[in-house]
Scaffold this motif. Structure first.
Motif, PDB file in Angstrom:
ATOM      1  N   ALA A  82       0.849  -1.190   0.000  1.00 47.16           N
ATOM      2  CA  ALA A  82       0.000   0.000   0.000  1.00 47.16           C
ATOM      3  C   ALA A  82       0.884   1.238   0.000  1.00 47.16           C
ATOM      4  CB  ALA A  82      -0.901   0.008   1.226  1.00 47.16           C
ATOM      5  N   PHE A  83       0.290   2.353  -0.383  1.00 50.44           N
ATOM      6  CA  PHE A  83       0.961   3.645  -0.340  1.00 50.44           C
ATOM      7  C   PHE A  83       0.228   4.516   0.665  1.00 50.44           C
ATOM      8  CE2 PHE A  83       1.814   1.926  -4.524  1.00 50.44           C
ATOM      9  CZ  PHE A  83       3.176   2.113  -4.636  1.00 50.44           C
ATOM     10  N   LEU A  84       0.991   5.152   1.550  1.00 47.88           N
ATOM     11  CA  LEU A  84       0.426   6.053   2.545  1.00 47.88           C
ATOM     12  C   LEU A  84       1.061   7.420   2.373  1.00 47.88           C
ATOM     13  CD1 LEU A  84       1.133   3.102   4.133  1.00 47.88           C
ATOM     14  CD2 LEU A  84      -0.554   4.171   5.596  1.00 47.88           C
ATOM     15  N   ARG A  85       0.237   8.458   2.463  1.00 48.55           N
ATOM     16  CA  ARG A  85       0.759   9.815   2.314  1.00 48.55           C
ATOM     17  C   ARG A  85       0.356  10.635   3.531  1.00 48.55           C
ATOM     18  NH1 ARG A  85      -0.958  14.607  -0.825  1.00 48.55           N
ATOM     19  NH2 ARG A  85      -2.805  13.408  -1.373  1.00 48.55           N
ATOM     20  N   TYR A  86       1.337  11.293   4.118  1.00 52.27           N
ATOM     21  CA  TYR A  86       1.118  12.149   5.279  1.00 52.27           C
ATOM     22  C   TYR A  86       1.131  13.607   4.862  1.00 52.27           C
ATOM     23  CZ  TYR A  86       1.773   8.257   8.518  1.00 52.27           C
ATOM     24  OH  TYR A  86       1.630   7.091   9.212  1.00 52.27           O
ATOM     25  N   ALA A  87       0.588  14.452   5.723  1.00 49.05           N
ATOM     26  CA  ALA A  87       0.549  15.886   5.455  1.00 49.05           C
ATOM     27  C   ALA A  87       1.958  16.486   5.440  1.00 49.05           C
ATOM     28  CB  ALA A  87      -0.322  16.591   6.492  1.00 49.05           C
ATOM     29  N   MET A  88       2.849  15.944   6.277  1.00 46.26           N
ATOM     30  CA  MET A  88       4.199  16.504   6.373  1.00 46.26           C
ATOM     31  C   MET A  88       5.238  15.390   6.268  1.00 46.26           C
ATOM     32  SD  MET A  88       3.676  19.393   9.281  1.00 46.26           S
ATOM     33  CE  MET A  88       5.179  20.189   8.804  1.00 46.26           C
ATOM     34  N   GLU A  89       6.366  15.716   5.668  1.00 47.88           N
ATOM     35  CA  GLU A  89       7.442  14.738   5.467  1.00 47.88           C
ATOM     36  C   GLU A  89       7.947  14.157   6.790  1.00 47.88           C
ATOM     37  OE1 GLU A  89      11.873  14.395   3.440  1.00 47.88           O
ATOM     38  OE2 GLU A  89      10.671  16.192   3.093  1.00 47.88           O
ATOM     39  N   GLU A  90       8.001  14.979   7.833  1.00 45.64           N
ATOM     40  CA  GLU A  90       8.475  14.506   9.133  1.00 45.64           C
ATOM     41  C   GLU A  90       7.596  13.369   9.664  1.00 45.64           C
ATOM     42  OE1 GLU A  90       7.730  17.864   8.623  1.00 45.64           O
ATOM     43  OE2 GLU A  90       9.790  18.379   8.117  1.00 45.64           O
ATOM     44  N   GLU A  91       6.306  13.452   9.390  1.00 45.87           N
ATOM     45  CA  GLU A  91       5.378  12.409   9.833  1.00 45.87           C
ATOM     46  C   GLU A  91       5.672  11.093   9.121  1.00 45.87           C
ATOM     47  OE1 GLU A  91       1.551  15.285  10.722  1.00 45.87           O
ATOM     48  OE2 GLU A  91       1.898  14.584   8.681  1.00 45.87           O
ATOM     49  N   SER A  92       5.989  11.179   7.852  1.00 49.27           N
ATOM     50  CA  SER A  92       6.354   9.978   7.086  1.00 49.27           C
ATOM     51  C   SER A  92       7.600   9.330   7.673  1.00 49.27           C
ATOM     52  CB  SER A  92       6.620  10.327   5.623  1.00 49.27           C
ATOM     53  OG  SER A  92       5.476  10.830   5.014  1.00 49.27           O
ATOM     54  N   LYS A  93       8.578  10.146   8.015  1.00 54.14           N
ATOM     55  CA  LYS A  93       9.822   9.625   8.597  1.00 54.14           C
ATOM     56  C   LYS A  93       9.553   8.941   9.935  1.00 54.14           C
ATOM     57  CE  LYS A  93      12.822  12.899   6.270  1.00 54.14           C
ATOM     58  NZ  LYS A  93      13.734  14.032   6.408  1.00 54.14           N
ATOM     59  N   ARG A  94       8.684   9.549  10.756  1.00 57.67           N
ATOM     60  CA  ARG A  94       8.325   8.933  12.043  1.00 57.67           C
ATOM     61  C   ARG A  94       7.650   7.590  11.832  1.00 57.67           C
ATOM     62  NH1 ARG A  94       6.681  14.160  13.898  1.00 57.67           N
ATOM     63  NH2 ARG A  94       4.523  13.649  13.479  1.00 57.67           N
ATOM     64  N   ALA A  95       6.778   7.510  10.827  1.00 54.77           N
ATOM     65  CA  ALA A  95       6.074   6.252  10.545  1.00 54.77           C
ATOM     66  C   ALA A  95       7.055   5.167  10.090  1.00 54.77           C
ATOM     67  CB  ALA A  95       5.007   6.471   9.478  1.00 54.77           C
ATOM     68  N   ILE A  96       7.993   5.531   9.253  1.00 53.59           N
ATOM     69  CA  ILE A  96       8.996   4.572   8.775  1.00 53.59           C
ATOM     70  C   ILE A  96       9.799   4.032   9.952  1.00 53.59           C
ATOM     71  CG2 ILE A  96      11.123   4.331   7.440  1.00 53.59           C
ATOM     72  CD1 ILE A  96       9.838   6.390   5.450  1.00 53.59           C
ATOM     73  N   GLU A  97      10.261   4.932  10.800  1.00 51.33           N
ATOM     74  CA  GLU A  97      11.057   4.519  11.963  1.00 51.33           C
ATOM     75  C   GLU A  97      10.210   3.729  12.959  1.00 51.33           C
ATOM     76  OE1 GLU A  97      12.691   8.143  13.501  1.00 51.33           O
ATOM     77  OE2 GLU A  97      13.940   8.450  11.722  1.00 51.33           O
ATOM     78  N   GLY A  98       8.990   4.183  13.194  1.00 53.48           N
ATOM     79  CA  GLY A  98       8.133   3.561  14.196  1.00 53.48           C
ATOM     80  C   GLY A  98       7.592   2.195  13.808  1.00 53.48           C
ATOM     81  N   MET A  99       7.428   1.946  12.515  1.00 57.74           N
ATOM     82  CA  MET A  99       6.846   0.677  12.067  1.00 57.74           C
ATOM     83  C   MET A  99       7.888  -0.299  11.538  1.00 57.74           C
ATOM     84  SD  MET A  99       3.659   0.684  12.779  1.00 57.74           S
ATOM     85  CE  MET A  99       2.949  -0.650  11.815  1.00 57.74           C
ATOM     86  N   HIS A 100       9.139   0.117  11.474  1.00 57.54           N
ATOM     87  CA  HIS A 100      10.195  -0.760  10.955  1.00 57.54           C
ATOM     88  C   HIS A 100      10.249  -2.063  11.761  1.00 57.54           C
ATOM     89  CE1 HIS A 100      13.858  -1.870   8.915  1.00 57.54           C
ATOM     90  NE2 HIS A 100      14.365  -2.200  10.087  1.00 57.54           N
ATOM     91  N   GLY A 101      10.066  -3.182  11.064  1.00 53.03           N
ATOM     92  CA  GLY A 101      10.131  -4.496  11.702  1.00 53.03           C
ATOM     93  C   GLY A 101       8.885  -4.900  12.462  1.00 53.03           C
ATOM     94  N   LYS A 102       7.831  -4.089  12.399  1.00 47.96           N
ATOM     95  CA  LYS A 102       6.593  -4.385  13.134  1.00 47.96           C
ATOM     96  C   LYS A 102       5.514  -4.879  12.179  1.00 47.96           C
ATOM     97  CE  LYS A 102       7.537  -1.448  16.940  1.00 47.96           C
ATOM     98  NZ  LYS A 102       7.352  -0.169  17.523  1.00 47.96           N
ATOM     99  N   SER A 103       4.504  -5.515  12.736  1.00 51.38           N
ATOM    100  CA  SER A 103       3.375  -6.029  11.962  1.00 51.38           C
ATOM    101  C   SER A 103       2.162  -5.128  12.144  1.00 51.38           C
ATOM    102  CB  SER A 103       3.008  -7.439  12.416  1.00 51.38           C
ATOM    103  OG  SER A 103       4.069  -8.324  12.196  1.00 51.38           O
ATOM    104  N   VAL A 104       1.313  -5.105  11.121  1.00 49.07           N
ATOM    105  CA  VAL A 104       0.047  -4.382  11.205  1.00 49.07           C
ATOM    106  C   VAL A 104      -0.968  -5.329  11.826  1.00 49.07           C
ATOM    107  CG1 VAL A 104      -1.821  -3.329   9.864  1.00 49.07           C
ATOM    108  CG2 VAL A 104       0.563  -2.941   9.202  1.00 49.07           C
ATOM    109  N   LYS A 105      -1.591  -4.880  12.910  1.00 47.47           N
ATOM    110  CA  LYS A 105      -2.602  -5.685  13.598  1.00 47.47           C
ATOM    111  C   LYS A 105      -3.902  -5.633  12.806  1.00 47.47           C
ATOM    112  CE  LYS A 105      -4.938  -6.278  17.969  1.00 47.47           C
ATOM    113  NZ  LYS A 105      -5.107  -5.771  19.336  1.00 47.47           N
ATOM    114  N   LEU A 106      -4.408  -6.793  12.439  1.00 47.74           N
ATOM    115  CA  LEU A 106      -5.656  -6.860  11.691  1.00 47.74           C
ATOM    116  C   LEU A 106      -6.821  -7.021  12.658  1.00 47.74           C
ATOM    117  CD1 LEU A 106      -4.518  -9.252   8.858  1.00 47.74           C
ATOM    118  CD2 LEU A 106      -4.749  -6.781   8.766  1.00 47.74           C
ATOM    119  N   GLU A 107      -7.934  -6.406  12.311  1.00 45.43           N
ATOM    120  CA  GLU A 107      -9.114  -6.457  13.183  1.00 45.43           C
ATOM    121  C   GLU A 107     -10.119  -7.456  12.670  1.00 45.43           C
ATOM    122  OE1 GLU A 107     -10.107  -2.376  12.973  1.00 45.43           O
ATOM    123  OE2 GLU A 107      -8.226  -1.829  13.862  1.00 45.43           O
TER     124      GLU A 107
END
Length: 67
Positions: free
Chosen positions: A42-67
């Motif tokens: 998937a492609f995700l777009r944030y309002a600001m580039e800094e937010e994208s960087k935080r998401a990359i760092e924060g989700m690196h190596g993690k799984s998306v929890k499915l509901e």
């Protein structure tokens, strides 16, 4: 870009997993037209580039929890 996603992933589950990193402007879960299921990325777009960087760092190596 989020890759290696389960075929059960939804745009809502992606929004829930990534919303804490910033203001999501767009979530585009790429679908297979023939099988009518997600293709695994998937492609995700944030309002600001800094937010994208935080998401990359924060989700690196993690799984998306499915509901």
């Amino acid at each position: 870009m989020a890759a290696g996603l389960s075929f059960r992933t939804t745009e809502e589950s992606l929004r829930n997993a990534f919303q804490d990193f910033g203001q999501l402007v767009e979530v585009n879960l790429v679908m297979d037209r023939v099988a009518n299921r997600p293709r695994g990325f998937a492609f995700l777009r944030y309002a600001m580039e800094e937010e994208s960087k935080r998401a990359i760092e924060g989700m690196h190596g993690k799984s998306v929890k499915l509901e």
